[in-house]
Scaffold this motif. Structure first.
Motif, PDB file in Angstrom:
ATOM      1  N   ASP A 286       0.826  -1.204   0.000  1.00  0.00           N
ATOM      2  CA  ASP A 286       0.000   0.000   0.000  1.00  0.00           C
ATOM      3  C   ASP A 286       0.867   1.264   0.000  1.00  0.00           C
ATOM      4  OD1 ASP A 286      -2.370   1.413  -0.021  1.00  0.00           O
ATOM      5  OD2 ASP A 286      -2.472   1.526   2.173  1.00  0.00           O
ATOM      6  N   LYS A 287       0.677   2.085  -1.061  1.00  0.00           N
ATOM      7  CA  LYS A 287       1.419   3.340  -1.257  1.00  0.00           C
ATOM      8  C   LYS A 287       2.933   3.116  -1.355  1.00  0.00           C
ATOM      9  CE  LYS A 287      -2.004   6.161   1.193  1.00  0.00           C
ATOM     10  NZ  LYS A 287      -2.848   5.060   1.664  1.00  0.00           N
ATOM     11  N   LYS A 288       3.353   1.911  -1.770  1.00  0.00           N
ATOM     12  CA  LYS A 288       4.772   1.605  -1.899  1.00  0.00           C
ATOM     13  C   LYS A 288       5.151   1.132  -3.303  1.00  0.00           C
ATOM     14  CE  LYS A 288       5.119   0.267   2.957  1.00  0.00           C
ATOM     15  NZ  LYS A 288       5.404  -0.843   3.920  1.00  0.00           N
ATOM     16  N   VAL A 289       4.197   1.145  -4.201  1.00  0.00           N
ATOM     17  CA  VAL A 289       4.462   0.720  -5.573  1.00  0.00           C
ATOM     18  C   VAL A 289       4.532   1.968  -6.443  1.00  0.00           C
ATOM     19  CG1 VAL A 289       3.680  -0.671  -7.526  1.00  0.00           C
ATOM     20  CG2 VAL A 289       3.239  -1.448  -5.188  1.00  0.00           C
ATOM     21  N   THR A 290       5.713   2.326  -6.862  1.00  0.00           N
ATOM     22  CA  THR A 290       5.893   3.551  -7.640  1.00  0.00           C
ATOM     23  C   THR A 290       5.694   3.331  -9.136  1.00  0.00           C
ATOM     24  OG1 THR A 290       8.276   3.140  -7.786  1.00  0.00           O
ATOM     25  CG2 THR A 290       7.498   4.481  -5.939  1.00  0.00           C
ATOM     26  N   GLY A 291       5.815   2.116  -9.587  1.00  0.00           N
ATOM     27  CA  GLY A 291       5.670   1.824 -11.010  1.00  0.00           C
ATOM     28  C   GLY A 291       4.225   1.619 -11.416  1.00  0.00           C
ATOM     29  N   THR A 292       4.045   1.009 -12.598  1.00  0.00           N
ATOM     30  CA  THR A 292       2.696   0.768 -13.113  1.00  0.00           C
ATOM     31  C   THR A 292       1.936  -0.210 -12.239  1.00  0.00           C
ATOM     32  OG1 THR A 292       3.505   1.160 -15.355  1.00  0.00           O
ATOM     33  CG2 THR A 292       1.396   0.023 -15.132  1.00  0.00           C
ATOM     34  N   GLY A 293       2.576  -1.263 -11.835  1.00  0.00           N
ATOM     35  CA  GLY A 293       1.903  -2.254 -11.027  1.00  0.00           C
ATOM     36  C   GLY A 293       2.772  -3.473 -10.801  1.00  0.00           C
ATOM     37  N   VAL A 294       2.282  -4.372  -9.967  1.00  0.00           N
ATOM     38  CA  VAL A 294       2.988  -5.604  -9.644  1.00  0.00           C
ATOM     39  C   VAL A 294       2.037  -6.773  -9.871  1.00  0.00           C
ATOM     40  CG1 VAL A 294       4.176  -6.928  -7.859  1.00  0.00           C
ATOM     41  CG2 VAL A 294       4.439  -4.445  -7.935  1.00  0.00           C
ATOM     42  N   LEU A 295       2.532  -7.813 -10.535  1.00  0.00           N
ATOM     43  CA  LEU A 295       1.770  -9.037 -10.752  1.00  0.00           C
ATOM     44  C   LEU A 295       2.301 -10.104  -9.797  1.00  0.00           C
ATOM     45  CD1 LEU A 295       1.735  -9.153 -14.671  1.00  0.00           C
ATOM     46  CD2 LEU A 295       0.092  -8.059 -13.130  1.00  0.00           C
ATOM     47  N   LEU A 296       1.403 -10.714  -9.043  1.00  0.00           N
ATOM     48  CA  LEU A 296       1.792 -11.716  -8.054  1.00  0.00           C
ATOM     49  C   LEU A 296       1.087 -13.034  -8.337  1.00  0.00           C
ATOM     50  CD1 LEU A 296       1.519  -9.508  -4.834  1.00  0.00           C
ATOM     51  CD2 LEU A 296       3.623 -10.228  -5.952  1.00  0.00           C
ATOM     52  N   GLY A 297       1.816 -14.140  -8.127  1.00  0.00           N
ATOM     53  CA  GLY A 297       1.230 -15.462  -8.307  1.00  0.00           C
ATOM     54  C   GLY A 297       2.196 -16.528  -7.843  1.00  0.00           C
ATOM     55  N   SER A 298       1.809 -17.757  -8.008  1.00  0.00           N
ATOM     56  CA  SER A 298       2.683 -18.880  -7.647  1.00  0.00           C
ATOM     57  C   SER A 298       3.843 -18.962  -8.630  1.00  0.00           C
ATOM     58  CB  SER A 298       1.886 -20.190  -7.657  1.00  0.00           C
ATOM     59  OG  SER A 298       1.410 -20.463  -8.963  1.00  0.00           O
ATOM     60  N   ARG A 299       4.818 -19.795  -8.307  1.00  0.00           N
ATOM     61  CA  ARG A 299       5.976 -19.943  -9.195  1.00  0.00           C
ATOM     62  C   ARG A 299       5.554 -20.520 -10.547  1.00  0.00           C
ATOM     63  NH1 ARG A 299      10.707 -19.005  -6.668  1.00  0.00           N
ATOM     64  NH2 ARG A 299      10.728 -19.016  -4.376  1.00  0.00           N
ATOM     65  N   GLU A 300       4.563 -21.398 -10.546  1.00  0.00           N
ATOM     66  CA  GLU A 300       4.091 -21.966 -11.803  1.00  0.00           C
ATOM     67  C   GLU A 300       3.413 -20.922 -12.671  1.00  0.00           C
ATOM     68  OE1 GLU A 300       3.545 -23.187  -8.849  1.00  0.00           O
ATOM     69  OE2 GLU A 300       4.740 -25.047  -8.860  1.00  0.00           O
ATOM     70  N   ALA A 301       2.853 -19.878 -12.034  1.00  0.00           N
ATOM     71  CA  ALA A 301       2.136 -18.853 -12.794  1.00  0.00           C
ATOM     72  C   ALA A 301       3.061 -17.891 -13.511  1.00  0.00           C
ATOM     73  CB  ALA A 301       1.207 -18.073 -11.857  1.00  0.00           C
ATOM     74  N   LEU A 302       4.347 -17.875 -13.145  1.00  0.00           N
ATOM     75  CA  LEU A 302       5.273 -16.939 -13.774  1.00  0.00           C
ATOM     76  C   LEU A 302       5.366 -17.144 -15.280  1.00  0.00           C
ATOM     77  CD1 LEU A 302       8.214 -16.822 -11.195  1.00  0.00           C
ATOM     78  CD2 LEU A 302       6.667 -14.955 -11.786  1.00  0.00           C
ATOM     79  N   ASP A 303       5.337 -18.385 -15.716  1.00  0.00           N
ATOM     80  CA  ASP A 303       5.437 -18.686 -17.141  1.00  0.00           C
ATOM     81  C   ASP A 303       4.074 -18.943 -17.772  1.00  0.00           C
ATOM     82  OD1 ASP A 303       8.179 -18.449 -17.238  1.00  0.00           O
ATOM     83  OD2 ASP A 303       8.523 -20.548 -16.727  1.00  0.00           O
ATOM     84  N   GLY A 304       3.006 -18.644 -17.052  1.00  0.00           N
ATOM     85  CA  GLY A 304       1.680 -18.896 -17.589  1.00  0.00           C
ATOM     86  C   GLY A 304       0.733 -17.730 -17.385  1.00  0.00           C
ATOM     87  N   ALA A 305      -0.014 -17.782 -16.293  1.00  0.00           N
ATOM     88  CA  ALA A 305      -1.069 -16.792 -16.060  1.00  0.00           C
ATOM     89  C   ALA A 305      -0.531 -15.373 -15.967  1.00  0.00           C
ATOM     90  CB  ALA A 305      -1.832 -17.160 -14.783  1.00  0.00           C
TER      91      ALA A 305
END
Length: 240
Positions: free
Chosen positions: A137-156
């Motif tokens: 909260d109020k600590k993301v200066t860029g466009t955004g952050v995508l979060l997910g499981s390790r398997e989701a990094l190469d997929g979703a």
């Protein structure tokens, strides 16, 4: 009387000439048969060996062995990736198979709800919508952050990243299949749908042509690999 004249013949019968009777051993038919069989076997082996040598030097007989490796190396389904010692490309999920939680890490109100509605119109499933957790909260200066499981990094996360360029993908310890979109201060709007569709098509084509790329390294700008990152706390105002 000659010494060769049998006794009692009175010299009437004489043995003349240069030939004399000889005693012969009786022929052994068994030995003849065995010799014939042995000769036939030797001739057969010699002929077979000659045929093999001719076959080797003429390049014959290798059609069956050569056909098997050629068949293995032309697996059209896997695009030849296995023949090159690479893993077959992983199938990307469709937007309709991805559940996105949208969180607002900016002071602007209503940002998460507007973004979630637009993602839903583009075919994504929407999960939770709210304010970002205190870690973001109020600590993301860029466009955004995508979060997910390790398997989701190469997929979703790759599929979701086509809808909002300039985001940063990270993994955490979650066990579910849903992913989070945390909107930062640099966020204005989603990528235009036409451009996002082109990016998604190019991503799908790339996934079928080459092995999945390695996961992007997390940056040091925000906390990483901690459980429950990007979850809504629901206790901070109603700006989402």
């Amino acid at each position: 009387m000659s010494m060769l004249t049998p006794p009692g013949m009175g010299g009437k019968y004489r043995i003349t000439g240069h030939r004399f009777p000889h005693m012969r051993r009786p022929r052994n038919r068994r030995r003849i048969v065995l010799a014939s069989v042995a000769t036939a076997a030797v001739l057969g082996l010699a002929g077979w060996g000659t045929l093999q040598l001719v076959d080797v030097f003429s390049g014959g007989g290798g059609g069956t062995e050569a056909a098997a490796p050629a068949k293995k190396g032309t697996d059209c389904k896997n695009g030849g990736a296995q023949a090159a010692g690479r893993k077959a490309p992983k199938e990307l999920p469709k937007p309709g198979d991805i559940t996105v939680n949208v969180y607002n890490a900016t002071p602007r109100g209503g940002l998460a709800k507007i973004t979630a509605d637009e993602l839903e119109r583009r075919g994504f499933k929407i999960g939770k919508v709210g304010n970002a957790q205190s870690d973001y909260d109020k600590k993301v200066t860029g466009t955004g952050v995508l979060l997910g499981s390790r398997e989701a990094l190469d997929g979703a996360l790759k599929v979701l990243g086509t809808q909002l360029t300039g985001t940063e993908a990270k993994s955490d310890q979650r066990e579910g299949q849903d992913v989070d979109l945390v909107l930062g201060d640099g966020y204005k709007t989603l990528t235009p749908k036409e451009d996002a569709d082109r990016l998604l098509t190019a991503l799908e084509d790339q996934s079928h042509q080459s092995p999945s790329a390695s996961a992007p390294a997390p940056s040091s700008g925000a906390p990483k690999d901690s459980p429950g990152q990007g979850r809504a706390d629901g206790a901070k105002g109603s700006r989402c």
